[in-house]
Design a protein around this motif. Structure first.
Motif, mmCIF file in Angstrom:
data_model
loop_
_atom_site.group_PDB
_atom_site.id
_atom_site.type_symbol
_atom_site.label_atom_id
_atom_site.label_comp_id
_atom_site.label_asym_id
_atom_site.label_seq_id
_atom_site.Cartn_x
_atom_site.Cartn_y
_atom_site.Cartn_z
ATOM 1 N N LYS A 87 8.383 1.005 -5.456
ATOM 2 C CA LYS A 87 8.923 2.359 -5.331
ATOM 3 C C LYS A 87 7.756 3.336 -5.273
ATOM 4 O O LYS A 87 6.895 3.342 -6.166
ATOM 5 N N GLU B 12 6.384 7.352 -4.709
ATOM 6 C CA GLU B 12 6.583 8.798 -4.611
ATOM 7 C C GLU B 12 5.566 9.334 -3.609
ATOM 8 O O GLU B 12 4.362 9.118 -3.754
ATOM 9 N N ASP C 158 2.718 4.976 4.285
ATOM 10 C CA ASP C 158 2.551 3.547 4.511
ATOM 11 C C ASP C 158 1.910 2.934 3.279
ATOM 12 O O ASP C 158 1.330 3.633 2.442
ATOM 13 N N PRO D 233 8.304 -1.293 5.177
ATOM 14 C CA PRO D 233 8.995 -0.070 4.762
ATOM 15 C C PRO D 233 10.507 -0.255 4.810
ATOM 16 O O PRO D 233 11.053 -0.808 5.765
ATOM 17 N N GLN D 234 11.197 0.213 3.765
ATOM 18 C CA GLN D 234 12.660 0.117 3.703
ATOM 19 C C GLN D 234 13.338 1.428 4.074
ATOM 20 O O GLN D 234 14.524 1.454 4.376
ATOM 21 N N ASP D 235 12.583 2.524 4.061
ATOM 22 C CA ASP D 235 13.103 3.821 4.479
ATOM 23 C C ASP D 235 11.935 4.671 4.948
ATOM 24 O O ASP D 235 10.776 4.389 4.656
ATOM 25 N N THR D 236 12.226 5.745 5.688
ATOM 26 C CA THR D 236 11.164 6.528 6.311
ATOM 27 C C THR D 236 11.274 8.019 6.050
ATOM 28 O O THR D 236 10.603 8.814 6.705
ATOM 29 N N SER D 237 12.118 8.433 5.113
ATOM 30 C CA SER D 237 12.267 9.864 4.828
ATOM 31 C C SER D 237 12.474 10.065 3.333
ATOM 32 O O SER D 237 12.749 9.119 2.590
ATOM 33 N N ARG E 288 10.143 6.468 -1.458
ATOM 34 C CA ARG E 288 10.229 5.412 -0.448
ATOM 35 C C ARG E 288 10.144 4.054 -1.141
ATOM 36 O O ARG E 288 9.558 3.921 -2.215
ATOM 37 N N ARG E 289 10.708 3.054 -0.480
ATOM 38 C CA ARG E 289 10.618 1.692 -1.001
ATOM 39 C C ARG E 289 9.987 0.775 0.047
ATOM 40 O O ARG E 289 10.208 0.942 1.250
ATOM 41 N N PHE E 290 9.215 -0.172 -0.444
ATOM 42 C CA PHE E 290 8.570 -1.170 0.396
ATOM 43 C C PHE E 290 8.836 -2.546 -0.203
ATOM 44 O O PHE E 290 8.894 -2.696 -1.418
ATOM 45 N N SER F 225 -0.089 8.750 2.261
ATOM 46 C CA SER F 225 0.976 9.733 2.486
ATOM 47 C C SER F 225 0.349 10.989 3.087
ATOM 48 O O SER F 225 -0.402 11.690 2.406
#
Length: 273
Positions: free
Chosen positions: A200, A202, A210, A227-231, A235-237, A261
């Motif tokens: 997770k 921030e 990335d 990456p699990q989300d892009t906005s 974000r989660r990876f 970031s």
């Protein structure tokens, strides 16, 4: 007519043997097929010289980070031709992820400056930095490249642009504490052959982000986190731990993560358990 004060200053310098012209702040370019390399002098601070290795790349090409990803070759710095140098510490600016053949690699496009911290062997004596660099430049295929450069380092470089270029790239080197950025292990899934770690992060809301992962030594070849989300600001990876050395349980080892970031980057050591 020559100004009297300028004439006296010139004669004073000549009488002490002090050079009238300042030393250059950059070496000559060492050119290869699709790239060029030079050394930069960034000045003297806190008993060490600040310098840099600048690589400029032809359009459409890239070069690699210390961990190159699915393909590519990391740069190798050889300082053995230096004079009065006890140690050279290389800093790595935050990299990019880019498609490379059938996978993704990690590195730089257009160009990069690797900031250096150079410690003299004997304080107060001339430092000459000698570099032999082995690296790779890629477009559709990777081409091995080499460079050699030599530069005398001074306490007061003649060109402030060299120091500014080094400072700009040093600002993008990942730090261990960055306001507004954080990274933590959210979950570990042990149900498959290889554990899968969810992290997770921030990040800056609205900025691209990335994540890169490295094992505790060069025998580890971890894949790139997915990456699990892009906005959003969280974000989660997901990282599959399938790059550990044969016979090694990948859990319980400290891994190095680099979270990028926007224009800032965080480096964190985390241990999945």
């Amino acid at each position: 007519m020559l100004d009297r004060r300028a004439l006296l200053s010139f004669l004073a310098l000549a009488g002490t043997g002090t050079p009238v012209l300042a030393a250059p702040s950059a070496s000559a370019w060492s050119r290869d097929t699709k790239s060029a390399v030079r050394l930069l002098d960034g000045g003297f601070e806190g008993g060490v010289h600040l310098a840099g290795v600048e690589i400029t790349l032809d359009p459409g090409t890239k070069t690699y980070w210390r961990t190159p990803g699915d393909s590519g070759v990391p740069p190798h710095f050889d300082w053995s031709k230096s004079t009065n140098v006890a140690d050279v510490a290389v800093s790595w600016p935050a990299p990019l992820r880019f498609p490379d053949g059938n996978g993704f690699s990690i590195g730089y496009k257009t160009g990069v400056v690797f900031p250096l911290t150079v410690k003299p062997k004997v304080a107060g004596q001339q430092v000459r930095l000698g570099l032999h660099l082995d690296y790779a430049v890629c477009d559709q295929i990777c081409i091995p490249a080499k460079a050699d450069a030599l530069l005398g380092l001074s306490r007061t470089p003649s060109d402030p642009a060299a120091a500014a270029a080094i400072a700009r790239y040093r600002a993008s080197v990942p730090q261990q504490a960055v306001p507004g950025l954080s990274l933590a292990i959210d979950a570990v899934d042990r149900s498959d052959q290889w554990p899968v770690v969810t992290l997770k992060a921030e990040v800056e809301a609205g900025a691209p982000a990335d994540l890169f992962a490295e094992g505790p030594d060069a025998h580890w070849t971890l894949p790139l986190p997915e990456p699990q989300d892009t906005s959003g600001a969280m974000r989660r990876f997901k990282l599959t731990l399938d790059g550990a050395p044969r016979g090694t349980d990948p859990l319980g080892h400290a891994l190095t993560f680099t979270l990028v970031s926007g224009q800032r980057a965080l480096e964190a050591k985390l241990t999945p358990r």
